[in-house]
Design a protein around this motif. Structure first.
Motif, PDB file in Angstrom:
ATOM      1  N   THR A   5       0.890  -1.196   0.088  1.00  7.35           N
ATOM      2  CA  THR A   5       0.100  -0.068   0.060  1.00  7.35           C
ATOM      3  C   THR A   5       1.031   1.344  -0.138  1.00  7.35           C
ATOM      4  O   THR A   5       2.042   1.075   0.479  1.00  7.35           O
ATOM      5  N   LYS A   6       0.314   2.388  -0.423  1.00 10.77           N
ATOM      6  CA  LYS A   6       1.077   3.564  -0.518  1.00 10.77           C
ATOM      7  C   LYS A   6       0.651   4.333   0.779  1.00 10.77           C
ATOM      8  O   LYS A   6      -0.021   5.240   0.627  1.00 10.77           O
ATOM      9  N   ALA A   7       1.222   4.012   1.860  1.00  9.21           N
ATOM     10  CA  ALA A   7       0.800   4.700   3.311  1.00  9.21           C
ATOM     11  C   ALA A   7       1.533   6.123   3.156  1.00  9.21           C
ATOM     12  O   ALA A   7       2.121   6.534   2.343  1.00  9.21           O
ATOM     13  N   PHE A   8       0.590   6.903   3.920  1.00  6.16           N
ATOM     14  CA  PHE A   8       1.241   8.278   4.183  1.00  6.16           C
ATOM     15  C   PHE A   8       0.655   8.700   5.690  1.00  6.16           C
ATOM     16  O   PHE A   8       0.178   8.110   6.280  1.00  6.16           O
ATOM     17  N   SER A   9       1.400   9.651   6.061  1.00  3.98           N
ATOM     18  CA  SER A   9       1.221  10.379   7.267  1.00  3.98           C
ATOM     19  C   SER A   9       0.652  11.450   7.472  1.00  3.98           C
ATOM     20  O   SER A   9       0.405  12.035   6.080  1.00  3.98           O
ATOM     21  N   GLY A  10       0.044  11.890   8.391  1.00  2.00           N
ATOM     22  CA  GLY A  10      -0.878  13.044   8.696  1.00  2.00           C
ATOM     23  C   GLY A  10      -0.644  13.657  10.124  1.00  2.00           C
ATOM     24  O   GLY A  10      -0.296  13.038  10.943  1.00  2.00           O
ATOM     25  N   PHE A  11      -1.049  14.923  10.269  1.00  2.00           N
ATOM     26  CA  PHE A  11      -1.229  15.344  11.489  1.00  2.00           C
ATOM     27  C   PHE A  11      -2.415  16.737  11.365  1.00  2.00           C
ATOM     28  O   PHE A  11      -2.785  17.149  10.361  1.00  2.00           O
ATOM     29  N   SER A  12      -2.770  17.222  12.555  1.00  2.00           N
ATOM     30  CA  SER A  12      -3.679  17.949  12.841  1.00  2.00           C
ATOM     31  C   SER A  12      -3.246  19.412  13.049  1.00  2.00           C
ATOM     32  O   SER A  12      -2.196  19.406  13.465  1.00  2.00           O
ATOM     33  N   VAL A  13      -3.996  20.494  12.493  1.00  2.00           N
ATOM     34  CA  VAL A  13      -3.750  21.761  13.026  1.00  2.00           C
ATOM     35  C   VAL A  13      -4.992  22.584  13.639  1.00  2.00           C
ATOM     36  O   VAL A  13      -6.194  21.914  13.266  1.00  2.00           O
ATOM     37  N   ASP A  14      -4.971  23.564  14.068  1.00  2.00           N
ATOM     38  CA  ASP A  14      -6.200  24.189  14.438  1.00  2.00           C
ATOM     39  C   ASP A  14      -6.716  25.345  13.422  1.00  2.00           C
ATOM     40  O   ASP A  14      -7.856  25.799  13.542  1.00  2.00           O
ATOM     41  N   ASP A  15      -6.188  25.550  12.515  1.00  2.00           N
ATOM     42  CA  ASP A  15      -6.442  26.355  11.497  1.00  2.00           C
ATOM     43  C   ASP A  15      -5.986  26.178  10.127  1.00  2.00           C
ATOM     44  O   ASP A  15      -4.750  26.387   9.709  1.00  2.00           O
ATOM     45  N   ILE A  16      -6.656  25.388   9.164  1.00  4.37           N
ATOM     46  CA  ILE A  16      -6.236  25.045   7.941  1.00  4.37           C
ATOM     47  C   ILE A  16      -5.730  25.821   6.964  1.00  4.37           C
ATOM     48  O   ILE A  16      -4.741  25.662   6.327  1.00  4.37           O
ATOM     49  N   GLN A  17      -6.317  27.408   6.947  1.00  6.01           N
ATOM     50  CA  GLN A  17      -5.889  28.134   5.983  1.00  6.01           C
ATOM     51  C   GLN A  17      -4.606  28.729   6.651  1.00  6.01           C
ATOM     52  O   GLN A  17      -3.453  29.282   5.707  1.00  6.01           O
ATOM     53  N   ARG A  18      -4.365  29.174   7.688  1.00  7.64           N
ATOM     54  CA  ARG A  18      -2.925  29.466   8.279  1.00  7.64           C
ATOM     55  C   ARG A  18      -2.024  28.452   8.030  1.00  7.64           C
ATOM     56  O   ARG A  18      -0.800  28.713   7.610  1.00  7.64           O
ATOM     57  N   ALA A  19      -2.279  27.274   8.307  1.00  3.78           N
ATOM     58  CA  ALA A  19      -1.378  26.110   8.031  1.00  3.78           C
ATOM     59  C   ALA A  19      -0.916  26.230   6.487  1.00  3.78           C
ATOM     60  O   ALA A  19       0.421  26.047   5.874  1.00  3.78           O
ATOM     61  N   LYS A  20      -1.962  26.441   5.507  1.00  7.45           N
ATOM     62  CA  LYS A  20      -1.665  26.472   4.236  1.00  7.45           C
ATOM     63  C   LYS A  20      -0.471  27.649   3.718  1.00  7.45           C
ATOM     64  O   LYS A  20       0.360  27.557   3.076  1.00  7.45           O
ATOM     65  N   GLU A  21      -0.801  28.613   4.209  1.00 11.08           N
ATOM     66  CA  GLU A  21      -0.178  29.962   4.258  1.00 11.08           C
ATOM     67  C   GLU A  21       1.418  29.660   4.643  1.00 11.08           C
ATOM     68  O   GLU A  21       2.500  29.916   3.915  1.00 11.08           O
ATOM     69  N   PHE A  22       1.579  29.014   5.971  1.00 14.59           N
ATOM     70  CA  PHE A  22       2.937  28.648   6.526  1.00 14.59           C
ATOM     71  C   PHE A  22       3.642  27.501   5.810  1.00 14.59           C
ATOM     72  O   PHE A  22       4.823  27.870   5.317  1.00 14.59           O
ATOM     73  N   TYR A  23       2.985  26.372   5.368  1.00 14.40           N
ATOM     74  CA  TYR A  23       3.793  25.372   4.654  1.00 14.40           C
ATOM     75  C   TYR A  23       4.102  25.807   3.147  1.00 14.40           C
ATOM     76  O   TYR A  23       4.831  25.538   2.617  1.00 14.40           O
ATOM     77  N   SER A  24       3.033  26.747   2.479  1.00 14.65           N
ATOM     78  CA  SER A  24       3.446  26.917   1.086  1.00 14.65           C
ATOM     79  C   SER A  24       4.477  28.231   0.912  1.00 14.65           C
ATOM     80  O   SER A  24       5.277  28.262   0.496  1.00 14.65           O
ATOM     81  N   HIS A  25       3.973  29.181   1.740  1.00 22.35           N
ATOM     82  CA  HIS A  25       4.760  30.333   1.692  1.00 22.35           C
ATOM     83  C   HIS A  25       5.874  30.657   2.636  1.00 22.35           C
ATOM     84  O   HIS A  25       6.878  30.876   2.155  1.00 22.35           O
ATOM     85  N   THR A  26       5.890  30.149   3.710  1.00 18.30           N
ATOM     86  CA  THR A  26       7.031  30.471   4.692  1.00 18.30           C
ATOM     87  C   THR A  26       8.054  29.374   4.558  1.00 18.30           C
ATOM     88  O   THR A  26       9.156  29.659   4.208  1.00 18.30           O
ATOM     89  N   LEU A  27       7.518  27.931   4.382  1.00 20.83           N
ATOM     90  CA  LEU A  27       8.483  27.019   4.166  1.00 20.83           C
ATOM     91  C   LEU A  27       8.694  26.601   2.596  1.00 20.83           C
ATOM     92  O   LEU A  27       9.763  26.130   2.247  1.00 20.83           O
TER      93      LEU A  27
END
Length: 129
Positions: A5-27
């Protein structure tokens, strides 16, 4: 049974849009919205994907959820610092950092930890290619 299987990992955040900004723009990672924008998917250079999902009662991970190998730790820290990243200082148990947030042990790589906006712990670690 699951070895193919093509397993993957995941994790939670409290604000999905703030996470999108951080992971895409900041990192600077490639991030896609999935399931009608309800979840995020990180596309890592290794070809692996990581799922990010919102959780109303999110509690930040108390361990490192993602490790990013880099060629030059100090240079990467400087670049991330310019993007607003603050590195953690640890002085507990086996984990000790200097005043810059760098842990250097004789048994492992130089490593520095920082947090995402949801408080999850990430690291950069020096791995010369």
């Amino acid at each position: 049974m699951l070895k193919d299987t093509k397993a993957f990992s995941g994790f939670s955040v409290d604000d999905i849009q703030r996470a999108k900004e951080f992971y895409s723009h900041t990192l600077g990672l490639q991030v896609s919205e999935v399931y009608n924008g309800q979840l995020l998917e990180l596309h890592l250079a290794s070809g692996m994907k990581v799922l990010i999902y919102p959780k109303a009662n999110h509690t930040p991970a108390t361990f490192t959820i993602l490790n990013f190998p880099v060629d030059n730790l100090e240079q990467t820290m400087e670049e991330l610092g310019k993007r607003g990243i603050h590195f953690e200082i640890y002085n507990e148990g086996d984990v000790k950092t200097d005043k810059r947030g760098i842990s250097s042990s004789t048994n492992g790589p130089k490593i520095a930890w920082f947090k995402d906006p949801a408080g999850n712990i990430l690291s950069i670690l020096e791995q010369k290619q």
